[in-house]
Design a protein around this motif. Structure first.
Motif, PDB file in Angstrom:
ATOM      1  N   PHE A   1      25.361  20.241  20.507  1.00 14.23           N
ATOM      2  CA  PHE A   1      25.763  19.439  19.356  1.00 14.23           C
ATOM      3  C   PHE A   1      24.568  18.660  18.827  1.00 14.23           C
ATOM      4  CE2 PHE A   1      29.823  19.662  21.768  1.00 14.23           C
ATOM      5  CZ  PHE A   1      30.593  20.270  20.791  1.00 14.23           C
ATOM      6  N   SER A   2      23.704  18.254  19.745  1.00 12.55           N
ATOM      7  CA  SER A   2      22.573  17.397  19.421  1.00 12.55           C
ATOM      8  C   SER A   2      21.354  18.216  19.007  1.00 12.55           C
ATOM      9  CB  SER A   2      22.218  16.546  20.646  1.00 12.55           C
ATOM     10  OG  SER A   2      21.021  15.837  20.446  1.00 12.55           O
ATOM     11  N   SER A   3      20.543  17.631  18.146  1.00 11.53           N
ATOM     12  CA  SER A   3      19.241  18.213  17.832  1.00 11.53           C
ATOM     13  C   SER A   3      18.187  17.537  18.701  1.00 11.53           C
ATOM     14  CB  SER A   3      18.912  18.002  16.352  1.00 11.53           C
ATOM     15  OG  SER A   3      18.910  16.612  16.046  1.00 11.53           O
ATOM     16  N   ILE A   4      16.999  18.123  18.749  1.00 15.27           N
ATOM     17  CA  ILE A   4      15.855  17.457  19.380  1.00 15.27           C
ATOM     18  C   ILE A   4      15.290  16.508  18.339  1.00 15.27           C
ATOM     19  CG2 ILE A   4      13.579  17.729  20.413  1.00 15.27           C
ATOM     20  CD1 ILE A   4      14.373  20.554  21.233  1.00 15.27           C
ATOM     21  N   SER A   5      15.405  15.213  18.584  1.00  7.66           N
ATOM     22  CA  SER A   5      14.944  14.206  17.624  1.00  7.66           C
ATOM     23  C   SER A   5      13.579  13.679  18.038  1.00  7.66           C
ATOM     24  CB  SER A   5      15.945  13.054  17.535  1.00  7.66           C
ATOM     25  OG  SER A   5      17.176  13.507  16.997  1.00  7.66           O
ATOM     26  N   CYS A   6      12.615  13.812  17.135  1.00  3.78           N
ATOM     27  CA  CYS A   6      11.241  13.393  17.400  1.00  3.78           C
ATOM     28  C   CYS A   6      10.887  12.220  16.494  1.00  3.78           C
ATOM     29  CB  CYS A   6      10.275  14.552  17.143  1.00  3.78           C
ATOM     30  SG  CYS A   6      10.691  16.099  17.975  1.00  3.78           S
ATOM     31  N   TYR A   7      10.453  11.130  17.102  1.00  5.46           N
ATOM     32  CA  TYR A   7      10.031   9.934  16.379  1.00  5.46           C
ATOM     33  C   TYR A   7       8.559   9.745  16.703  1.00  5.46           C
ATOM     34  CZ  TYR A   7      15.088   9.461  16.981  1.00  5.46           C
ATOM     35  OH  TYR A   7      16.439   9.697  17.032  1.00  5.46           O
ATOM     36  N   LEU A   8       7.683  10.021  15.738  1.00  5.09           N
ATOM     37  CA  LEU A   8       6.283  10.241  16.064  1.00  5.09           C
ATOM     38  C   LEU A   8       5.323   9.311  15.323  1.00  5.09           C
ATOM     39  CD1 LEU A   8       6.582  14.117  15.788  1.00  5.09           C
ATOM     40  CD2 LEU A   8       6.614  12.787  17.919  1.00  5.09           C
ATOM     41  N   TYR A   9       4.630   8.481  16.106  1.00  3.96           N
ATOM     42  CA  TYR A   9       3.512   7.722  15.574  1.00  3.96           C
ATOM     43  C   TYR A   9       2.260   8.602  15.699  1.00  3.96           C
ATOM     44  CZ  TYR A   9       6.557   3.615  15.656  1.00  3.96           C
ATOM     45  OH  TYR A   9       7.576   2.719  15.424  1.00  3.96           O
ATOM     46  N   ASN A  10       1.131   8.092  15.272  1.00  2.89           N
ATOM     47  CA  ASN A  10      -0.102   8.895  15.303  1.00  2.89           C
ATOM     48  C   ASN A  10      -0.685   8.932  16.715  1.00  2.89           C
ATOM     49  OD1 ASN A  10      -0.109   9.570  12.540  1.00  2.89           O
ATOM     50  ND2 ASN A  10      -0.928   7.552  12.020  1.00  2.89           N
ATOM     51  N   ASP A  11      -0.208   9.846  17.520  1.00  2.00           N
ATOM     52  CA  ASP A  11      -0.697   9.972  18.895  1.00  2.00           C
ATOM     53  C   ASP A  11      -0.620  11.433  19.335  1.00  2.00           C
ATOM     54  OD1 ASP A  11       1.995  10.442  19.286  1.00  2.00           O
ATOM     55  OD2 ASP A  11       2.403   8.516  20.243  1.00  2.00           O
ATOM     56  N   GLU A  12      -0.853  11.666  20.612  1.00  2.00           N
ATOM     57  CA  GLU A  12      -0.887  13.030  21.144  1.00  2.00           C
ATOM     58  C   GLU A  12       0.477  13.720  21.040  1.00  2.00           C
ATOM     59  OE1 GLU A  12      -1.961  10.353  22.695  1.00  2.00           O
ATOM     60  OE2 GLU A  12      -4.005  10.659  23.442  1.00  2.00           O
ATOM     61  N   LEU A  13       1.554  12.948  21.135  1.00  2.00           N
ATOM     62  CA  LEU A  13       2.887  13.555  21.065  1.00  2.00           C
ATOM     63  C   LEU A  13       3.151  14.106  19.661  1.00  2.00           C
ATOM     64  CD1 LEU A  13       5.275  14.151  22.882  1.00  2.00           C
ATOM     65  CD2 LEU A  13       6.316  11.989  22.174  1.00  2.00           C
ATOM     66  N   LYS A  14       2.677  13.399  18.658  1.00  2.00           N
ATOM     67  CA  LYS A  14       2.816  13.878  17.275  1.00  2.00           C
ATOM     68  C   LYS A  14       2.034  15.173  17.080  1.00  2.00           C
ATOM     69  CE  LYS A  14       2.108  12.563  12.453  1.00  2.00           C
ATOM     70  NZ  LYS A  14       1.714  11.478  11.516  1.00  2.00           N
ATOM     71  N   ILE A  15       0.834  15.219  17.629  1.00  2.00           N
ATOM     72  CA  ILE A  15       0.011  16.436  17.542  1.00  2.00           C
ATOM     73  C   ILE A  15       0.732  17.594  18.225  1.00  2.00           C
ATOM     74  CG2 ILE A  15      -2.160  17.508  18.275  1.00  2.00           C
ATOM     75  CD1 ILE A  15      -3.443  14.706  18.022  1.00  2.00           C
ATOM     76  N   ALA A  16       1.327  17.320  19.389  1.00  2.00           N
ATOM     77  CA  ALA A  16       2.030  18.351  20.158  1.00  2.00           C
ATOM     78  C   ALA A  16       3.204  18.922  19.361  1.00  2.00           C
ATOM     79  CB  ALA A  16       2.522  17.772  21.483  1.00  2.00           C
ATOM     80  N   VAL A  17       4.012  18.045  18.780  1.00  2.00           N
ATOM     81  CA  VAL A  17       5.182  18.497  18.028  1.00  2.00           C
ATOM     82  C   VAL A  17       4.757  19.277  16.781  1.00  2.00           C
ATOM     83  CG1 VAL A  17       7.197  17.758  16.691  1.00  2.00           C
ATOM     84  CG2 VAL A  17       6.676  16.658  18.875  1.00  2.00           C
TER      85      VAL A  17
END
Length: 266
Positions: free
Chosen positions: A209-225
């Protein structure tokens, strides 16, 4: 070994439902249809015996209709399976592992925590009349180590308790990725935030039911997504069955070559 044509003629519905129509069956179906066309020609040229030929044609057409009914069912099933390939992740747990690995390529700042969440109680009592048991769902969260300190993997979170925590983490300027197998995703994900301060990406999941929700500031996780999104935009989101190590290397390098991606070995 029986083919689908023989099984269909036998009207053994249990066997019919177990059988998958093959290319060979389609060829045999084509022969059956050609035989009908031949009979139609015979009927047109016949002076006598038309009644018998017509009965034969009707019987064969009844079989043709049965075959087409099951073939249409198989086609619709395949269509449904591939309908969301481009947009909906087929293996969200692999996707979460990939997000984590991609974010930690140059450091080891991010972690993944899996916690239990419940919104409802189960009031079913067992035969020994024990206390009712909680029915729990799962929540997967990726974030910086220090940001996730307050999230206890041994605890069962209730109501909107977890959403308050993830909301505060986001407001403090930390990137997050959150997904749950619960229907009540709003009770575990941040609800009050300024979207102008970060990038928000929702990635649909084929079996949740759920989506993968990404909340991304300017960091490595944002680059990864963003690396991951570039890959699925080009190749589709159906990653199930692909060798995870190969997939990680392809996404990380940013050089997609679908021909070189192989099915994982069991």
């Amino acid at each position: 070994m029986n083919n689908f044509i023989e099984i269909l003629k036998s009207c053994n519905f249990d066997e019919i439902n177990k059988y998958k129509i093959t290319a060979e069956d389609i060829q045999k179906f084509s022969i059956c249809y050609q035989e009908i066309l031949t009979l139609v020609g015979n009927y047109a040229n016949a002076t006598s015996g038309r009644k018998k030929i017509a009965e034969d044609i009707r019987n064969r057409l009844e079989f043709i209709n049965k075959f087409l009914y099951h073939l249409t069912g198989d086609i619709n099933k395949l269509s449904s399976e591939f309908e969301y390939v481009e947009r909906f992740i087929s293996d969200f747990q692999m996707a979460m592992r990939l997000f984590l690995r991609l974010a930690n390529v140059d450091s080891n700042n991010f972690i993944l925590k899996k916690v239990s969440y419940t919104n409802l109680f189960s009031f079913e009592r067992r035969y020994d009349d024990r206390e009712p048991e909680l029915t729990c769902d799962n929540v997967w969260i990726i974030g910086e180590k220090n940001a996730l300190d307050n999230i206890d993997e041994e605890k069962i979170y209730f109501g909107s308790e977890l959403a308050s925590i993830t909301n505060n983490i986001l407001k403090q300027g930390h990137s997050l990725i959150v997904v749950t197998d619960s229907y009540y995703e709003n009770n575990v994900k941040p609800w009050s935030y300024d979207c102008n301060k970060f990038q928000k990406i929702n990635i649909g999941v084929s079996n949740l039911f759920s989506s993968i929700s990404c909340y991304l500031y300017n960091d490595e996780l944002k680059i990864a997504v963003n690396k991951f999104m570039t890959f699925i935009k080009e190749n589709g989101a159906d990653i199930k069955g692909i060798d995870e190590e190969q997939l990680f290397n392809v996404i990380n390098l940013g050089k997609s070559n679908p021909k070189k991606l192989s099915i994982k070995k069991n």
